[in-house]
Design an enzyme around this catalytic site. Structure first.
Site, mmCIF file in Angstrom:
data_model
loop_
_atom_site.group_PDB
_atom_site.id
_atom_site.type_symbol
_atom_site.label_atom_id
_atom_site.label_comp_id
_atom_site.label_asym_id
_atom_site.label_seq_id
_atom_site.Cartn_x
_atom_site.Cartn_y
_atom_site.Cartn_z
ATOM 1 N N ASP A 194 -0.821 -14.356 0.675
ATOM 2 C CA ASP A 194 0.377 -14.061 -0.111
ATOM 3 C C ASP A 194 0.152 -14.488 -1.558
ATOM 4 O O ASP A 194 -0.410 -15.547 -1.839
ATOM 5 C CB ASP A 194 1.588 -14.801 0.479
ATOM 6 C CG ASP A 194 2.909 -14.227 -0.029
ATOM 7 O OD1 ASP A 194 3.630 -13.613 0.761
ATOM 8 O OD2 ASP A 194 3.210 -14.393 -1.240
ATOM 9 N N ILE A 195 0.600 -13.659 -2.466
ATOM 10 C CA ILE A 195 0.398 -13.918 -3.901
ATOM 11 C C ILE A 195 1.245 -15.106 -4.387
ATOM 12 O O ILE A 195 0.936 -15.728 -5.397
ATOM 13 C CB ILE A 195 0.730 -12.636 -4.708
ATOM 14 C CG1 ILE A 195 0.015 -12.625 -6.052
ATOM 15 C CG2 ILE A 195 2.229 -12.432 -4.859
ATOM 16 C CD1 ILE A 195 0.115 -11.292 -6.780
ATOM 17 N N VAL B 63 9.528 -6.379 0.303
ATOM 18 C CA VAL B 63 8.533 -5.294 0.269
ATOM 19 C C VAL B 63 8.787 -4.365 1.457
ATOM 20 O O VAL B 63 8.692 -4.794 2.615
ATOM 21 C CB VAL B 63 7.099 -5.856 0.318
ATOM 22 C CG1 VAL B 63 6.074 -4.716 0.398
ATOM 23 C CG2 VAL B 63 6.816 -6.741 -0.890
ATOM 24 N N HIS C 97 5.674 -6.168 7.587
ATOM 25 C CA HIS C 97 4.691 -7.233 7.446
ATOM 26 C C HIS C 97 5.146 -8.488 8.154
ATOM 27 O O HIS C 97 6.346 -8.734 8.313
ATOM 28 C CB HIS C 97 4.405 -7.541 5.969
ATOM 29 C CG HIS C 97 5.630 -7.875 5.166
ATOM 30 N ND1 HIS C 97 6.466 -6.912 4.667
ATOM 31 C CD2 HIS C 97 6.149 -9.066 4.781
ATOM 32 C CE1 HIS C 97 7.456 -7.493 3.999
ATOM 33 N NE2 HIS C 97 7.281 -8.801 4.060
ATOM 34 N N HIS D 6 4.653 -12.705 8.118
ATOM 35 C CA HIS D 6 4.186 -13.881 7.379
ATOM 36 C C HIS D 6 3.589 -14.866 8.382
ATOM 37 O O HIS D 6 4.191 -15.120 9.431
ATOM 38 C CB HIS D 6 5.344 -14.593 6.671
ATOM 39 C CG HIS D 6 6.054 -13.776 5.630
ATOM 40 N ND1 HIS D 6 5.856 -13.962 4.278
ATOM 41 C CD2 HIS D 6 6.970 -12.774 5.733
ATOM 42 C CE1 HIS D 6 6.630 -13.120 3.597
ATOM 43 N NE2 HIS D 6 7.321 -12.385 4.463
HETATM 44 P P1 5GP Z 1 9.273 -10.269 2.125
HETATM 45 O O1 5GP Z 1 10.293 -11.020 1.344
HETATM 46 O O2 5GP Z 1 9.340 -8.777 1.858
HETATM 47 O O3 5GP Z 1 9.293 -10.593 3.594
HETATM 48 O O4 5GP Z 1 7.871 -10.798 1.639
HETATM 49 C C1 5GP Z 1 7.045 -10.104 0.764
HETATM 50 C C2 5GP Z 1 5.887 -11.034 0.425
HETATM 51 O O5 5GP Z 1 4.873 -10.279 -0.209
HETATM 52 C C3 5GP Z 1 6.282 -12.153 -0.545
HETATM 53 O O6 5GP Z 1 5.987 -13.413 0.049
HETATM 54 C C4 5GP Z 1 5.430 -11.880 -1.777
HETATM 55 O O7 5GP Z 1 4.950 -13.054 -2.396
HETATM 56 C C5 5GP Z 1 4.285 -11.042 -1.226
HETATM 57 N N1 5GP Z 1 3.737 -10.090 -2.186
HETATM 58 C C6 5GP Z 1 4.441 -9.213 -2.954
HETATM 59 N N2 5GP Z 1 3.618 -8.485 -3.718
HETATM 60 C C7 5GP Z 1 2.355 -8.909 -3.422
HETATM 61 C C8 5GP Z 1 1.055 -8.525 -3.914
HETATM 62 O O8 5GP Z 1 0.893 -7.655 -4.763
HETATM 63 N N3 5GP Z 1 -0.009 -9.187 -3.392
HETATM 64 C C9 5GP Z 1 0.120 -10.161 -2.436
HETATM 65 N N4 5GP Z 1 -1.005 -10.745 -1.987
HETATM 66 N N5 5GP Z 1 1.333 -10.534 -1.955
HETATM 67 C C10 5GP Z 1 2.429 -9.932 -2.456
#
Ligand code: 5GP
Ligand code: ZN
Length: 113
Positions: free
Chosen positions: A29-30, A95, A99, A101
């Site tokens: 994760d970024i 996103v 996915h 985590h």
């Molecule tokens: P969500 O809130 O959708 O469950 O989590 C999305 C995750 O994707 C977040 O933890 C965010 O930091 C990670 N993320 C978003 N854009 C990118 C990216 O371009 N690269 C990486 N490695 N992680 C990303």
């Protein structure tokens, strides 16, 4: 396709890829929320968990299996870890590509939010 995770799959956005096979890919994760914070996704664009049909449910097992193997590689299998799938706006999904985590490496809050 302007999906950020599809672009990671396509190699158009760089990421630290830790595992991939025909169906899934995993990367760091970024914006890590724990010492280990990995993202496991299907390579195919599925917008969110609610769009995963029953026929596709083996994919969820495959993602969990990949996460378990990655937890071992990251050295957190014994200390413990958490798998999270956020679904939709109130589920905290930012996103719109399914996915999971994988979080670990520190004591995580027992609160579910
Ligand atoms: P969500 O809130 O959708 O469950 O989590 C999305 C995750 O994707 C977040 O933890 C965010 O930091 C990670 N993320 C978003 N854009 C990118 C990216 O371009 N690269 C990486 N490695 N992680 C990303
Ligand atoms: Zn996508």
């Amino acid at each position: 396709m302007d999906c950020v995770f599809c672009q990671i799959v396509a190699g158009k956005i760089p990421s630290e890829i830790l595992y991939q096979d025909e169906e899934v890919i995993a990367f760091r994760d970024i914006n890590p929320q724990a010492p280990t914070h990995l993202i496991i996704i299907p390579k195919r664009h599925i917008p969110s968990l609610i769009h995963l049909s029953e026929a596709e449910s083996p994919l969820a097992g495959h993602m969990i299996n990949a996460a378990n193997e990655l937890a071992k590689k990251e050295g957190i299998a014994e200390s413990g870890y958490r798998l999270v799938i956020n679904c939709g706006q109130e589920g905290g999904q930012l996103v719109p590509h399914l996915h999971m985590h994988l979080l670990g490496g520190r004591k995580l809050s027992s609160a579910l939010g």
